[in-house]
Design a protein around this motif. Structure first.
Motif, PDB file in Angstrom:
ATOM      1  N   PRO A  22      28.537  42.146  90.594  1.00  0.00           N
ATOM      2  CA  PRO A  22      27.081  42.020  90.557  1.00  0.00           C
ATOM      3  C   PRO A  22      26.315  43.202  91.172  1.00  0.00           C
ATOM      4  N   ASP A  23      26.879  43.848  92.210  1.00  0.00           N
ATOM      5  CA  ASP A  23      26.110  44.929  92.845  1.00  0.00           C
ATOM      6  C   ASP A  23      26.440  46.305  92.280  1.00  0.00           C
ATOM      7  N   MET A  24      27.170  46.339  91.186  1.00  0.00           N
ATOM      8  CA  MET A  24      27.562  47.613  90.570  1.00  0.00           C
ATOM      9  C   MET A  24      27.118  47.630  89.119  1.00  0.00           C
ATOM     10  N   GLU A  25      26.575  48.756  88.710  1.00  0.00           N
ATOM     11  CA  GLU A  25      26.298  48.902  87.287  1.00  0.00           C
ATOM     12  C   GLU A  25      27.513  49.583  86.673  1.00  0.00           C
ATOM     13  N   THR A  26      28.097  48.987  85.664  1.00  0.00           N
ATOM     14  CA  THR A  26      29.331  49.538  85.101  1.00  0.00           C
ATOM     15  C   THR A  26      29.117  49.927  83.643  1.00  0.00           C
ATOM     16  N   ILE A  27      29.485  51.160  83.343  1.00  0.00           N
ATOM     17  CA  ILE A  27      29.286  51.706  81.998  1.00  0.00           C
ATOM     18  C   ILE A  27      30.626  52.235  81.494  1.00  0.00           C
ATOM     19  N   TYR A  28      31.115  51.688  80.392  1.00  0.00           N
ATOM     20  CA  TYR A  28      32.424  52.089  79.870  1.00  0.00           C
ATOM     21  C   TYR A  28      32.287  52.531  78.417  1.00  0.00           C
ATOM     22  N   CYS A  29      32.850  53.703  78.162  1.00  0.00           N
ATOM     23  CA  CYS A  29      32.561  54.398  76.906  1.00  0.00           C
ATOM     24  C   CYS A  29      33.848  54.688  76.125  1.00  0.00           C
ATOM     25  N   MET A  30      33.784  54.461  74.827  1.00  0.00           N
ATOM     26  CA  MET A  30      34.886  54.875  73.960  1.00  0.00           C
ATOM     27  C   MET A  30      34.548  56.281  73.481  1.00  0.00           C
ATOM     28  N   VAL A  31      35.277  57.274  73.983  1.00  0.00           N
ATOM     29  CA  VAL A  31      34.842  58.661  73.799  1.00  0.00           C
ATOM     30  C   VAL A  31      35.367  59.243  72.478  1.00  0.00           C
ATOM     31  N   ASP A  32      34.682  58.857  71.390  1.00  0.00           N
ATOM     32  CA  ASP A  32      35.121  59.313  70.072  1.00  0.00           C
ATOM     33  C   ASP A  32      34.891  60.815  69.863  1.00  0.00           C
ATOM     34  N   LEU A  33      33.858  61.362  70.520  1.00  0.00           N
ATOM     35  CA  LEU A  33      33.631  62.814  70.371  1.00  0.00           C
ATOM     36  C   LEU A  33      34.747  63.610  71.055  1.00  0.00           C
ATOM     37  N   HIS A  34      35.273  63.077  72.144  1.00  0.00           N
ATOM     38  CA  HIS A  34      36.419  63.733  72.776  1.00  0.00           C
ATOM     39  C   HIS A  34      37.663  63.620  71.895  1.00  0.00           C
ATOM     40  N   ALA A  35      37.815  62.477  71.231  1.00  0.00           N
ATOM     41  CA  ALA A  35      39.023  62.279  70.431  1.00  0.00           C
ATOM     42  C   ALA A  35      39.171  63.362  69.356  1.00  0.00           C
ATOM     43  N   ILE A  36      38.048  63.760  68.741  1.00  0.00           N
ATOM     44  CA  ILE A  36      38.165  64.723  67.626  1.00  0.00           C
ATOM     45  C   ILE A  36      38.375  66.166  68.071  1.00  0.00           C
ATOM     46  N   THR A  37      38.567  66.398  69.376  1.00  0.00           N
ATOM     47  CA  THR A  37      38.939  67.753  69.801  1.00  0.00           C
ATOM     48  C   THR A  37      40.332  68.102  69.275  1.00  0.00           C
ATOM     49  N   VAL A  38      41.112  67.069  68.924  1.00  0.00           N
ATOM     50  CA  VAL A  38      42.308  67.286  68.096  1.00  0.00           C
ATOM     51  C   VAL A  38      42.143  66.420  66.847  1.00  0.00           C
ATOM     52  N   TRP A  39      42.816  66.770  65.773  1.00  0.00           N
ATOM     53  CA  TRP A  39      42.558  66.126  64.488  1.00  0.00           C
ATOM     54  C   TRP A  39      42.728  64.610  64.544  1.00  0.00           C
ATOM     55  N   GLN A  40      41.761  63.892  63.987  1.00  0.00           N
ATOM     56  CA  GLN A  40      41.865  62.439  63.832  1.00  0.00           C
ATOM     57  C   GLN A  40      41.558  62.079  62.391  1.00  0.00           C
ATOM     58  N   ASP A  41      42.414  61.282  61.821  1.00  0.00           N
ATOM     59  CA  ASP A  41      42.119  60.731  60.507  1.00  0.00           C
ATOM     60  C   ASP A  41      40.884  59.819  60.634  1.00  0.00           C
ATOM     61  N   PRO A  42      39.862  60.026  59.793  1.00  0.00           N
ATOM     62  CA  PRO A  42      38.601  59.276  59.970  1.00  0.00           C
ATOM     63  C   PRO A  42      38.775  57.753  59.972  1.00  0.00           C
ATOM     64  N   LYS A  43      39.580  57.242  59.056  1.00  0.00           N
ATOM     65  CA  LYS A  43      39.761  55.777  59.009  1.00  0.00           C
ATOM     66  C   LYS A  43      40.440  55.279  60.283  1.00  0.00           C
ATOM     67  N   GLU A  44      41.455  56.029  60.722  1.00  0.00           N
ATOM     68  CA  GLU A  44      42.162  55.604  61.941  1.00  0.00           C
ATOM     69  C   GLU A  44      41.272  55.714  63.169  1.00  0.00           C
ATOM     70  N   LEU A  45      40.401  56.725  63.189  1.00  0.00           N
ATOM     71  CA  LEU A  45      39.499  56.879  64.333  1.00  0.00           C
ATOM     72  C   LEU A  45      38.572  55.671  64.440  1.00  0.00           C
TER      73      LEU A  45
END
Ligand code: TRP
Length: 342
Positions: A38-61
């Motif tokens: 309750p006393d913490m604001e928590t923000i959790y992110c799926m970093v898709d922009l980081h993932a594409i720094t190496v090749w990712q198949d679009p459907k799999e991404l």
């Protein structure tokens, strides 16, 4: 500059680039859930922009992003208590990263061990994004003025760079604007090693599926992988010193401790003297009890793609409400003219 002007805010990110496994769960997801208070604001992110720094198949991404979101929720993150979203839906990350590209120095980036490891011998052929990766990571954190960042120890250097960027920005522009973020580094107890080699981290890229427990494995598979896990012929010690130089034994005891929310000492006090023939079925039972509900909830959520997308969209809106004013102030500090009517 005081750090107390910033309210406690937790930010962390995981790349949607493959299957979630026990190492991600114990090392990251479970800790994220523990910080959801309750006393913490928590923000959790799926970093898709980081993932594409190496090749990712679009459907799999796209699939991995949704599966990661399902994993977050199944592990206990509540979209009403934490902000859950994928990075690309909040453009402020990429916008602030550009500013940071102009603050960070080439030399800082060249020293990053993850860059050297991932680019390997052929740096000329690595993407420019892979090189700039830590600058985007700093933007992820600082566009929320996050104060606490739970990560694995492999990310420690990137967090130091985040601090360096904040310090240089504040210094160059003569402001107290970005907080100096505290890393919350994962302890050895939560570092999960391969089931085939206790000296290697459990990893989605290990060619042997037997080396890891995937969050999508069913009960039989989990039990089989634990039964076949590499061990040594000795009985378990009753004290932690007895695990020295026994990486496989130590790993299984660590996993047991983390899954049962006990310390390693507590576990050894109970199981010291037992042979693996007796301990492994105990561990298998515990793992199935804790993980099977998560994997079935993940499977259920994956059947409701529209619901996942709605959650990510709402999370992105909430995230943007925090990020946009911070980016706007950054632009003003830097001297970018804004002609929008207020
Ligand atoms: N680089 C992190 C990893 O691979 C993922 C990540 C991206 C992250 N942005 C972040 C972690 C911001 C913490 C905060 O594990």
């Amino acid at each position: 500059m005081t750090e107390t002007q910033f309210t406690p805010r937790v930010f962390s990110g995981i790349q949607p680039s493959g299957n979630l496994h026990l190492g991600n769960y114990l090392g990251a997801l479970k800790r994220f859930v523990d910080m959801q208070q309750p006393d913490m604001e928590t923000i959790y992110c799926m970093v898709d922009l980081h993932a594409i720094t190496v090749w990712q198949d679009p459907k799999e991404l796209a699939h991995s992003t949704r599966e990661l979101c399902a994993g977050f929720i199944a592990a206990g993150l509540d979209p009403d208590k934490s902000i859950l979203f994928n990075q690309s839906q909040v453009p402020e990350h990429a916008q602030l990263a550009w500013i940071f590209n102009c603050v960070a120095r080439m030399g800082w980036m060249q020293r990053m061990t993850q860059w050297k490891d991932k680019a390997g011998k052929n740096q000329q052929n690595a993407s420019l994004g892979l090189f700039a990766y830590p600058s985007l990571m700093a933007a992820d954190i600082l566009t929320y003025h996050a104060t606490h960042v739970p990560v694995g120890d492999d990310q420690k250097q990137h967090l130091e760079l985040t601090r360096d960027i904040a310090i240089k920005f504040n210094h160059d522009y003569g402001v107290d604007f970005f907080p100096i973020t505290e890393p919350v580094i994962e302890g050895a107890a939560t570092r999960v090693m391969s089931l085939r080699d206790g000296s290697k981290k459990m990893s989605k890229s290990d060619p042997s599926d037997m080396s890891r427990i995937n969050m999508t494995d069913d009960a039989d598979t989990i039990a089989k992988k634990i039964r076949k896990a590499k061990t040594d012929p000795d009985a378990l010690p009753s004290e932690i010193d007895g695990l020295e130089d026994r990486p496989e034994a130590r790993n299984l005891v660590n996993i047991y401790a983390a899954l049962s929310d006990q310390t390693v000492d507590q576990v050894l006090a109970a199981v010291g003297g037992k042979q693996f023939g007796e301990f492994k079925p105990m561990l298998a039972e515990l793992a199935v009890e804790k993980l099977a509900p998560i994997s079935s909830e993940m499977a259920r959520l994956m059947g409701e793609e529209a619901e996942i997308d709605r959650i990510l969209g709402k999370g992105a809106e909430k995230a943007r409400a925090i990020a946009a004013p911070i980016l706007q102030q950054t632009y003003e500090i830097v001297g970018m003219v804004s002609s929008k009517q207020g």
